[in-house]
Structures are given as C-alpha cells and as structure tokens.
Design an enzyme around this catalytic site. Structure first.
Site, mmCIF file in Angstrom:
data_model
loop_
_atom_site.group_PDB
_atom_site.id
_atom_site.type_symbol
_atom_site.label_atom_id
_atom_site.label_comp_id
_atom_site.label_asym_id
_atom_site.label_seq_id
_atom_site.Cartn_x
_atom_site.Cartn_y
_atom_site.Cartn_z
ATOM 1 N N CYS A 431 22.434 49.464 9.672
ATOM 2 C CA CYS A 431 22.359 48.906 11.028
ATOM 3 C C CYS A 431 21.858 49.960 12.008
ATOM 4 C CB CYS A 431 23.729 48.401 11.463
ATOM 5 S SG CYS A 431 24.318 46.957 10.581
ATOM 6 N N GLU A 433 22.945 53.638 11.404
ATOM 7 C CA GLU A 433 23.563 54.862 10.927
ATOM 8 C C GLU A 433 22.567 56.002 10.780
ATOM 9 O OE1 GLU A 433 24.737 51.482 10.670
ATOM 10 O OE2 GLU A 433 24.580 51.652 8.505
#
Length: 792
Positions: A431, A433
């Site tokens: 997402c 990271e």
C-alpha cells in the site's frame, strides 16, 4: 494507444474467473511425502520449487509477448497447504461467496478432502502458529485488538532491485558455489546450516532456469504447429528470449521484462508472500535497455509501450490467493499489492524521471487495470510536467497512480538505519510501505486497533462486547479527575497489548525461520548469499518488522471529545458519556450533537485536536519503535488499514466522538468521515503534524467530485496540493475522484456499473467487489473542494 493484441489480452484477463488450482498443492504434497525427513528443511523447500517448475502446466496465451502464469491459465490460483490448509467448508464458502470468490470443482474438493487435508491439516504453519500462542494472545486476536499477517500468508513486502538485469541465474549459482567454498567449518559453528541454505539457493536457481528452458521448448513446439507466419515468428522469438533469460542476464528491453516476470512467478510460487513481489523502480531499471535500443534502432517508444501493456496484463492475471476469516476481512480483495514505482531520484541524487517514466504513465492510463498497483515518486527535483501528468491520470477517477514523497521516503529509511545509497534505490511497495529494494525484508506483522485500546481503557480492562477481561485494570474512568489520568491509563493498556502483539510476532518469526525458508527469494535479496542465511531468518541486509496502526482519526476525535467536553469545558460528565456509549447514543441525542458538531475535529488544521493526534501517535511510536525482532532488526510502525478499518470498526461499540457502534473506523491517517470541513489544505496541514519520518509509511485518502479538479485550474490545484503536503514532509496521498451520487447509483444498480473502480485504501478495486459496509464507508467520505470552487 492500445492495439488489437493488447485489447484481446486485456479482455481475456478481465473476463477470467478466479478459480482454485490444485496443481501446486498436489506437487507440494508429493515432494514432502518423498523427501521430508530425508533432506534439510531449506533443501526440501527448494526441491518443492524445482519440482513445481519442472511439472507445472505451461501457458502461452494467444498473442502475448511476455509469458508465464502462476496457475494453468489466467486467474487459476494455487493454494499453499504448507501455510494454510483450507477446510472443505472454506472451499465451499470461497466457491459460493458473492465477493472475492474462487470457484472449485468436485474434483478439487475431493482432492482437498482425501489427499491434502489428511497430511497437511496438522502440519500447516497456520496450525503451528495457533498451537504456539497462549490464551492471552488468542483472546486479543479474537477480540479484534490486532490481526496477524502470517496466519495464512508468508512474510513478504520485498521488492526487486537491478541485480536481475545485470546477472543471470548461472551467475547467481557461481556466487552461491563460491560462498559454499568459503565456508569455515573450523571456526564457524553455523557452517553446516549455512551450507544447507546455500545448497537450497543453488537448487532454486536451477528451478527458475528449468522454467525458462521449458517455455523456450514449448514455444518452439507451438511454432511448429502454427500456420500463421506472423504468430509463428512471435512464438519463435519467445523461444529465443526464454532460451537466454533467466539463465543469463537480459540483453534488451523485452528480455528484461521477461526476466523479471520469471523471477516474479518463482517468488509467488515458492510461497504466498504478503504482499506479492514488486518490480520496484521499473522505469529506472528499464531505461538503460530502452536508451540503448532506441539509439540502435531496434526498439521504438510504441513497441516499448506495447511490451509494457502486455506486462501489465500478466499482473492482472494473478489474483491474490484465497483468504478466509479475519485475514479476508483485513484485505478483502483480489489485488495482490504488487506496486510499481515511477520517478524518484537516481543513485547520485539527481532526478530519476526519464522517457520510460512517461511511457509507464501512459500505460497506467490506457490499461486501467487493478493490477499492478502503481505510484509516482515525487521529489523536489521532479518536473512539474511529471506531477501534473500523474494528477491528470488520477483525476480520471479510478485511484491510480498514488503519490509518494521521495524526499520523505529516503529520510525515513535513513532514520531506520539504511545507507543513503540504499535509501535512494528504494521506495514503496504494497500500500504505502517503505523499504530498501532488493536488500530488505520489511515485514508487515498485522494491524493494530488503536481505538479498541481506548474502549478497553474506558471499561477498566474489560471488552464490553464480550464481557471478557482482556486488558489490565487501570481504574474506573468515572473516578479520573484529569485528562492526563485518562491518557496515562490508555498508555498502560497500549503497553499491555503491544507486549502481547510483539511476543506473538517473535514466536511467528521463529516458526518461519525454522520451518518455512524461502531459498529462491533469498537468492534475489542482498545479503542472503554472503551470509548463508535465509530471507526469513535474517539473511537480508535490513530486517524491519512493522506494526500497522489503524483508526488514528477515530481515536483522535474520541480523545478530543473527552478532553474538550468532559475535562476542559465540563459540559458533560464521564458518567454521562459512558452511559451514552453503552446505549449507542440512543436517548442521548444532546450528547451526540455536542460531541459530533460542537467539538474540535482532526483534519481541520485545529491545533486543539491535532495536538491530541500527535500525542496518540507518539505513544504508539514509543511503544513499538526500537523493540528487537528475532532477525537482527527492529520493530517500527506504519499507519495504514487496507480494509481492516471496516473489520476493526465492527468489533468496537460507540466511541466518544459520536461514531455509532460497529461502523468502520477512519482509514489510514485520514480524518473521520465528515469531520474534515475546512477543505483539503486544512486536511494536509493536520496530517502533516504527524511525524511521518518516524514511520515506514502513512496513507492519506482524499476525495473530490470530478468538477473540482476539471480543467487546467483543477489540475494545477491538485498538483499544488500534492506539492504542499510533501513540503510539509507528508509521506503519501491518493485520490478518489467520483461523486457521491454516482456511487449511490452504482450501489443501487450494480449491473450498470461493472467497470466502476474506486480507491479503497492503498489499492483500487471494483466498486462491485466491495461489501456494502465498505461501499457505504467510501460513499460517506468527505467530498473536498478547493477554496473558490463551484463544486457542491
């Protein structure tokens, strides 16, 4: 532009129905029954991959230029019984459920029942994890205090760097053989274990080369039968490409793409990593091949674009493998989170945007596929043309690409102990990271329910939904005389639950390190070969474990309501607010109005509430950051939810900010739905007061109606908002550009809106794929407008 070839491949991908493929499970079963107990665990795992690459059915779809599927055909999705042995009930539910279903046949179910379950039910990692956890952990897990990523999937979040474009797997084998020769059996007590790991890595290299050779031969066989001369030529070229890669380093643009794809298939076939492997800085990896070929006249921009379009289809052909239970609730999507980075900086610190960057942006725009996910890396040096092109695509309303602050991302990595060079060559995956590409195992361990901790605090250690005491006694809140007493009690509960979470993760790390090595992933991750250690056992150069905080908007507004209304203004007592919470505000409409409409809210650039957000964030950060994991690294925090904010909300009653029982929490670091009333600039100013540089990723969603961002003025406003947020050290921002009315209409008439895509959290999905609760959560998000906009 999309030509007829790509249109056909894209349609095939979109129309493919996800189904269970039992091929992998059967091969895994056969290998374990033949070799378990006879060879070391690393070698056993490598033999599984080698046998799979030797026996799996090959697939070359009509007209494609990049070849290889995880299953026997597009959307044929394997299971991983060594991780999660699905019950017959699981398979029946997956077959019948309306959203995120996987079809299975009677033969599939028979094999699962008669072959897979008898052998794997007690051997699976999922079973070992649950066996190893104490009752305290199990009660917290069941209560929705936290989730566990590795309960049904393997450790993941690893990304490709440029090594596979410079070396073939014959070269990697030489490196491994050299490492074996250099083992010191006199002074190194771990030499034998290292030898086992390295021998497994060598077998894994054989596995991928077997796959390439088989595809080369298969393409030749198809070419011999093909009467169409054009198709025959294409098949022979596929054969030539696959005869070279992956054994040898790619020589051109097409071979580079095929090399990556073979690596991708082996990583996701070896195990089921959370998330899928990622190509990383694809534009920068491919640019040397592109530049060389364009100068030589062997490749045009149009041909490169077509190859990339075919490459995009390959990702979309691979649904995330089936999940059940809480793991499905925390990530209810087919998307497997392979996230392609575009832009950023080069190793020397100069701007990384190049011609391939713009071609990739065109491909994102044209293909409009859920997978792969895509992002743009925006630094202070990024051209405004690049930023505006990304915004131009994003405002079309399907949520890609997301946007990241390269300068913040690099600083986050440096703060986490990575070198400047490794940080510049890293970026984002999953997402939002952050990691050092090709050199790091940055493992997400699961989501943590920040508002649930407050609920337990308000009830002196008891979960009001179950009546079970899962927390510690921190005092009756009606006896607290100051806000500071309340927050001190919260911090004690937070410490208690983080202790339980971290203890569980240390156990899970050990289970994977000893029982489930990944020799192939270790080959392509620095410094596993030189250390003689597996990726899951600390072999990577950097090893960070993340706990993801969820619901910061909800808990901020909840604490703000208590501080403002109970302790500062004394408009209500703690007893009165507790009574209102127990009754879900029924009969307490006056209190509901007070906390919802007459209390400061996070997301409005209001220091009263924003300072409370900072205090909560700091408490979470201090509880997690710096704790040692079992792989020579540390635990750190992220702030993102996937779909877990819906699940976490379902296990929490009413909260002091006026949120009703069981409705979703705020997602990412976004404000509560409807709380952000001062426009998008106020939102980013509030969000930027969080210290993003202490995290490994934060997620901010913004929603606009199409009219707000239309035209040149709307595009400039959108780009300037991104730049403003990033100047304030914001980590990430993404946009939903869709009207509330359209979403409501799509909910009422789903058949008419089959192609409607929305941004959910760190990914996009078809609106029809979402359950009604999540649809409503997206519908209810605040529609922002820039000052002076004519939008409603």
């Amino acid at each position: 532009m999309i030509n007829e070839r790509v249109k056909k491949l894209r349609e095939q991908s979109l129309n493919a129905i996800p189904r269970i493929s039992m091929e992998r499970a059967q091969i895994v079963d056969e290998v374990y029954k033949k070799y378990e107990g006879k060879v070391s665990t690393p070698v056993l795992r490598a033999l599984v991959l080698k046998e799979l690459m030797t026996k799996k059915k090959l697939c070359i779809n009509d007209g494609e230029l990049i070849v290889g599927e995880r299953g026997e055909e597009p959307a044929a999705t394997p299971t991983y019984p060594e991780l999660c042995c699905h019950t017959i009930e699981d398979m029946e539910i997956m077959n019948k459920r309306e959203n995120i279903s996987f079809k299975s046949t009677k033969e599939d179910i028979k094999m699962q029942k008669e072959v897979i379950i008898p052998y794997w039910e007690q051997r699976s990692i999922r079973n070992k994890i649950l066996e190893s956890m104490d009752e305290e952990w199990k009660e917290c897990y069941a209560a929705g205090m936290f989730t566990e990523f590795m309960e049904q999937r393997g450790p993941g979040h690893t990304v490709c760097d440029d090594k596979i474009y410079k070396k073939g797997f014959l070269d990697f084998k030489k490196d491994i053989q050299g490492a074996i020769r250099n083992l010191d059996f006199f002074k190194d007590d771990e030499a034998l274990a290292k030898k086992d790991q390295l021998e497994a890595m060598s077998i894994a290299c054989d596995a991928i080369m077997i796959l390439g050779a088989r595809y080369s031969q298969y393409a030749k066989e198809l070419a011999e039968k093909e009467e169409d001369l054009t198709k025959k030529g294409e098949l022979l070229y596929i054969a030539e490409v696959c005869s070279h890669v992956p054994a040898k380093a790619p020589r051109n643009f097409r071979e580079a793409l095929q090399m990556y794809w073979f690596v991708h298939l082996c990583v996701i076939s070896e195990l089921n990593p959370w998330d899928a492997y990622c190509p990383g800085r694809l534009d920068q990896h491919l640019y040397p091949f592109y530049e060389k070929e364009v100068e030589a006249g062997t490749l045009t921009a149009e041909e490169a674009e077509e190859l990339l379009q075919c490459f995009w289809v390959k990702f979309n052909n691979q649904p995330a493998p089936p999940k059940v239970g809480i793991t499905l609730k925390e990530s209810a999507t087919y998307t497997d989170f392979s996230n392609i980075n575009v832009g950023g900086l080069r190793l020397d610190g100069s701007d990384g945007v190049n011609e391939v960057s713009y071609i990739i942006l065109d491909v994102i725009d044209e293909m409009r596929l859920l997978q792969p996910s895509s992002n743009v890396q925006i630094s202070k040096k990024s051209p405004q043309k690049f930023v505006k092109r990304a915004c131009e695509i994003s405002r079309k309303g399907w949520g890609q690409p997301s946007m990241f602050n390269t300068d913040a991302v690099i600083q986050e990595m440096i703060n986490a102990g990575k070198s400047l060079e490794d940080a510049r060559c890293g970026g984002n995956s999953g997402c939002v990271e952050t990691g050092a590409f090709g050199k790091e195992a940055y493992i997400l361990t699961g989501y943590f329910n920040l508002p649930k901790v407050l609920e337990i605090t308000l009830n002196n250690g008891v979960d009001p939904l179950t009546g079970k005491k899962i927390g510690i006694e921190t005092g009756q809140v009606t006896n607290f005389e100051t806000y500071e007493e309340l927050f001190k009690a919260y911090k004690k509960q937070l410490n208690h639950f983080i202790d339980i979470k971290i203890k569980g993760n240390r156990i899970i790390e050990k289970i994977y390190a000893t029982r489930m090595p990944v020799p192939f992933l270790s080959v392509v991750t620095n410094d596993c070969i030189s250390k003689g250690k597996d990726y899951n056992a600390g072999g990577a150069r950097y090893n960070i474990s993340y706990v993801q905080g969820v619901g910061i908007g909800t808990i901020t507004d909840a604490f703000t309501a208590l501080k403002y209304q109970v302790f500062d203004k004394k408009n209500i007592t703690m007893g009165e607010i507790m009574e209102a919470l127990r009754s879900n505000f029924e009969g307490h409409e006056d209190i509901l109005k007070l906390v919802k409409s007459r209390t400061p809210k996070y997301g409005n650039d209001d220091d009263y509430s924003d300072s409370i957000m900072q205090e909560i964030f700091q408490a979470f950060y201090e509880e997690v950051d710096g704790r040692k994991n079992g792989k020579g690294g540390e635990f750190k925090i992220n702030m993102l939810p996937t779909t877990c904010h819906v699940y976490f909300g379902s296990v929490i009653g009413a909260t002091p900010n006026g949120r009703k029982a069981h409705v979703p929490l705020s997602e990412g670091i976004s404000p509560e739905k409807g709380a952000d009333t001062n426009g998008p600039t106020a939102v980013v100013k509030s969000a930027a007061k969080m210290d993003h540089l202490k995290t490994g990723g934060t997620l901010l969603n913004q929603k606009f109606t199409p009219s707000v961002v239309e035209g040149e003025e709307g595009l400039n406003n959108m780009a300037n908002l991104v730049r403003t947020y990033f100047k304030l050290d914001g980590h990430h921002i993404q946009f939903n550009v869709v009207s509330k009315e359209l979403l409501i209409e799509a909910q009422k008439n789903p058949e008419e809106y089959k192609d409607l895509i929305v941004r959910v959290a760190g990914y996009s999905d078809y609106f029809n794929n979402l359950d009604r609760v999540l649809q409503n959560e997206i519908i209810d998000r605040t529609e922002q407008a820039f000052e002076g906009s004519n939008a409603c």
